[in-house]
Design an enzyme around this catalytic site. Structure first.
Site, PDB file in Angstrom:
ATOM      1  CE1 TYR A   1       0.362   2.401  -1.788  1.00 40.26           C
ATOM      2  CE2 TYR A   1      -1.979   2.651  -2.238  1.00 40.26           C
ATOM      3  CZ  TYR A   1      -0.790   1.982  -2.422  1.00 40.26           C
ATOM      4  OH  TYR A   1      -0.761   0.878  -3.237  1.00 40.26           O
TER       5      TYR A   1
ATOM      6  CE  LYS B   1       7.041  -6.421  -3.777  1.00 37.37           C
ATOM      7  NZ  LYS B   1       7.235  -5.071  -3.249  1.00 37.37           N
TER       8      LYS B   1
ATOM      9  N   GLY C   1      10.529  -6.453   4.216  1.00 38.27           N
ATOM     10  CA  GLY C   1      10.944  -6.517   2.819  1.00 38.27           C
ATOM     11  C   GLY C   1      11.043  -5.145   2.168  1.00 38.27           C
TER      12      GLY C   1
ATOM     13  N   GLY D   1      10.933   0.181  10.753  1.00 36.46           N
ATOM     14  CA  GLY D   1      10.605  -1.101  10.125  1.00 36.46           C
ATOM     15  C   GLY D   1      11.846  -1.759   9.564  1.00 36.46           C
ATOM     16  CB  ALA D   2      13.844  -4.274  10.019  1.00 32.18           C
TER      17      ALA D   2
ATOM     18  CG  ASN E   1       9.505  -4.175  -8.016  1.00 26.52           C
ATOM     19  OD1 ASN E   1      10.512  -4.261  -8.722  1.00 26.52           O
ATOM     20  ND2 ASN E   1       8.896  -3.020  -7.798  1.00 26.52           N
TER      21      ASN E   1
ATOM     22  CB  SER F   1      -2.812  -4.411  -7.982  1.00 29.26           C
ATOM     23  OG  SER F   1      -1.777  -3.762  -8.696  1.00 29.26           O
TER      24      SER F   1
HETATM   25  P1  NDP Z   1       6.764  -6.810   5.947  1.00 29.25           P
HETATM   26  O1  NDP Z   1       5.657  -7.675   6.436  1.00 29.25           O
HETATM   27  O2  NDP Z   1       7.910  -7.401   5.238  1.00 29.25           O
HETATM   28  O3  NDP Z   1       7.367  -5.991   7.215  1.00 29.25           O
HETATM   29  C1  NDP Z   1       6.519  -5.356   8.115  1.00 29.25           C
HETATM   30  C2  NDP Z   1       7.320  -4.453   9.052  1.00 29.25           C
HETATM   31  O4  NDP Z   1       6.402  -3.677   9.823  1.00 29.25           O
HETATM   32  C3  NDP Z   1       8.207  -5.195  10.043  1.00 29.25           C
HETATM   33  O5  NDP Z   1       9.357  -4.426  10.293  1.00 29.25           O
HETATM   34  C4  NDP Z   1       7.307  -5.265  11.282  1.00 29.25           C
HETATM   35  O6  NDP Z   1       8.030  -5.345  12.503  1.00 29.25           O
HETATM   36  C5  NDP Z   1       6.640  -3.919  11.209  1.00 29.25           C
HETATM   37  N1  NDP Z   1       5.331  -3.849  11.890  1.00 29.25           N
HETATM   38  C6  NDP Z   1       4.192  -4.483  11.551  1.00 29.25           C
HETATM   39  N2  NDP Z   1       3.197  -4.137  12.389  1.00 29.25           N
HETATM   40  C7  NDP Z   1       3.725  -3.257  13.277  1.00 29.25           C
HETATM   41  C8  NDP Z   1       3.204  -2.534  14.391  1.00 29.25           C
HETATM   42  N3  NDP Z   1       1.917  -2.651  14.752  1.00 29.25           N
HETATM   43  N4  NDP Z   1       4.028  -1.705  15.069  1.00 29.25           N
HETATM   44  C9  NDP Z   1       5.334  -1.573  14.697  1.00 29.25           C
HETATM   45  N5  NDP Z   1       5.885  -2.238  13.659  1.00 29.25           N
HETATM   46  C10 NDP Z   1       5.091  -3.065  12.956  1.00 29.25           C
HETATM   47  O7  NDP Z   1       6.040  -5.663   5.068  1.00 29.25           O
HETATM   48  P2  NDP Z   1       6.664  -4.828   3.870  1.00 29.25           P
HETATM   49  O8  NDP Z   1       8.036  -4.430   4.283  1.00 29.25           O
HETATM   50  O9  NDP Z   1       6.463  -5.543   2.603  1.00 29.25           O
HETATM   51  O10 NDP Z   1       5.700  -3.532   3.819  1.00 29.25           O
HETATM   52  C11 NDP Z   1       5.814  -2.473   4.763  1.00 29.25           C
HETATM   53  C12 NDP Z   1       4.930  -1.294   4.339  1.00 29.25           C
HETATM   54  O11 NDP Z   1       5.406  -0.720   3.126  1.00 29.25           O
HETATM   55  C13 NDP Z   1       3.460  -1.649   4.106  1.00 29.25           C
HETATM   56  O12 NDP Z   1       2.670  -0.613   4.643  1.00 29.25           O
HETATM   57  C14 NDP Z   1       3.344  -1.657   2.596  1.00 29.25           C
HETATM   58  O13 NDP Z   1       2.038  -1.349   2.164  1.00 29.25           O
HETATM   59  C15 NDP Z   1       4.310  -0.536   2.234  1.00 29.25           C
HETATM   60  N6  NDP Z   1       4.819  -0.614   0.847  1.00 29.25           N
HETATM   61  C16 NDP Z   1       4.539   0.421   0.017  1.00 29.25           C
HETATM   62  C17 NDP Z   1       4.977   0.422  -1.284  1.00 29.25           C
HETATM   63  C18 NDP Z   1       4.635   1.581  -2.177  1.00 29.25           C
HETATM   64  O14 NDP Z   1       4.879   1.488  -3.395  1.00 29.25           O
HETATM   65  N7  NDP Z   1       4.112   2.675  -1.639  1.00 29.25           N
HETATM   66  C19 NDP Z   1       5.776  -0.705  -1.829  1.00 29.25           C
HETATM   67  C20 NDP Z   1       6.043  -1.752  -0.861  1.00 29.25           C
HETATM   68  C21 NDP Z   1       5.562  -1.695   0.432  1.00 29.25           C
HETATM   69  P3  NDP Z   1       8.549  -6.774  13.067  1.00 29.25           P
HETATM   70  O15 NDP Z   1       9.793  -7.085  12.293  1.00 29.25           O
HETATM   71  O16 NDP Z   1       8.831  -6.505  14.499  1.00 29.25           O
HETATM   72  O17 NDP Z   1       7.446  -7.749  12.827  1.00 29.25           O
END
Ligand code: NDP
Length: 277
Positions: A220, A67, A132, A129-130, A88, A16
């Site tokens: 990132y 979360k 959290g 994406g869908a 968060n 972190s």
């Molecule tokens: P979740 O695990 O809740 O969701 C992951 C999502 O990514 C789902 O929609 C999943 O699809 C999809 N996914 C995973 N792998 C693949 C793949 N190979 N191809 C296509 N789709 C894929 O994760 P979060 O929502 O918590 O996080 C998502 C991103 O956001 C991460 O990269 C995280 O680091 C980033 N993030 C950045 C923040 C920032 O401050 N910059 C804050 C919070 C998150 P499916 O539903 O089909 O499984």
């Protein structure tokens, strides 16, 4: 001034950047505080958080996988936390009530609108994406009054469900990647999948990428993410990763806790430099 106590709680949490960001903010604003990174076992989250506040802690940031636990822990929730279904940021108010907030979406919007100067109003926004993180950004995104939001996800049902939850008042649709063949053009594409973390790409048509589209990857790292590299190859020039979102969501938490909004520019530059090392 009495030292205030803060921490980020997660598992894992070693990676972190929050302690560094909040140290930079506190130096800038001259606020006396400590900010630790604490790894908590999943079955001990609520006990640990209750103890932290009992022992005089003021606020916590919450990261993966807690979360939703934090959402249930809070005595009261902000509107954006309710919309996101996740928390968060926890804050012990003067009346002793623990408030749960979600600053992720606001962090993304502040970065896009204020730092990058991307206009969202009346634009077609494609969100990939869908999970959290996407649930957390949709409310603040809708508030910016785009013309349309399309949520595309590998698992279509999750995208459709999210679109339904946020649809009143705005054209917002959920689909899978193959449905994007019918989409003419997007003005802004936000990659909210975690695909970049495993060096993979969401399977979207390359036809959607060109020099007019702005591309934001919420992930990132030291190098541009695979998604940003891929979009650059297909002609996108307006590109950003999620470091700005990270710093801006931290600034929103800092504001809630300390009643002062730090200027994020110097912290953002410092984190960008540090991440390259
Ligand atoms: P979740 O695990 O809740 O969701 C992951 C999502 O990514 C789902 O929609 C999943 O699809 C999809 N996914 C995973 N792998 C693949 C793949 N190979 N191809 C296509 N789709 C894929 O994760 P979060 O929502 O918590 O996080 C998502 C991103 O956001 C991460 O990269 C995280 O680091 C980033 N993030 C950045 C923040 C920032 O401050 N910059 C804050 C919070 C998150 P499916 O539903 O089909 O499984």
């Amino acid at each position: 001034m009495k030292e205030k106590k803060f921490a980020v709680v997660g598992n894992p949490v070693k990676h972190s950047r929050s302690p560094q960001i909040h140290r930079l903010f506190s130096e800038e604003e001259n606020i006396n505080l400590t900010y630790d990174a604490v790894c908590v076992e999943p079955d001990n989250f609520s006990n640990w958080v209750a103890d932290f506040f009992k022992q005089g802690g003021t606020g916590l940031n919450i990261t993966v996988p807690f979360k939703v636990d934090a959402f249930h822990f809070a005595d009261q929730l902000t509107r954006r936390a309710r919309q996101a279904g996740a928390v968060n940021t926890l804050f012990k108010q003067e009346d002793g009530i623990i408030l749960g907030d979600n600053t992720d979406g606001c962090g993304l919007i502040n970065d896009m609108r204020d730092n990058l100067q991307w206009s969202l109003n009346n634009k077609t926004i494609l969100v990939l994406g869908a999970g959290g993180a996407v649930r957390g950004i949709l409310g603040p995104l809708v508030n910016e009054k785009p013309a349309k939001i399309i949520i595309a996800n590998r698992t279509k049902s999750k995208a459709v469900q999210l679109a339904r939850a946020f649809s009143p008042g705005l054209p917002i649709a959920g689909c899978e990647y193959s449905d994007l063949e019918d989409l003419m053009q997007a003005d802004i594409i936000i990659n909210g999948t975690s695909a970049s973390l495993s060096q993979t790409l969401p399977d979207i048509p390359d036809r959607l990428i060109n020099s007019n589209v702005c591309v934001y990857d919420m992930a990132y790292g030291a190098e541009p993410t695979v998604f940003l590299q891929w979009t650059k190859k297909y002609g996108a020039v307006c590109l950003a990763d999620g470091i700005g979102m990270l710093v801006e969501q931290a600034a929103e938490s800092f504001l809630l806790w300390n009643n002062v909004r730090p200027d994020t520019r110097s912290a953002l530059n410092a984190i960008k430099e540090d991440i390259k090392k």
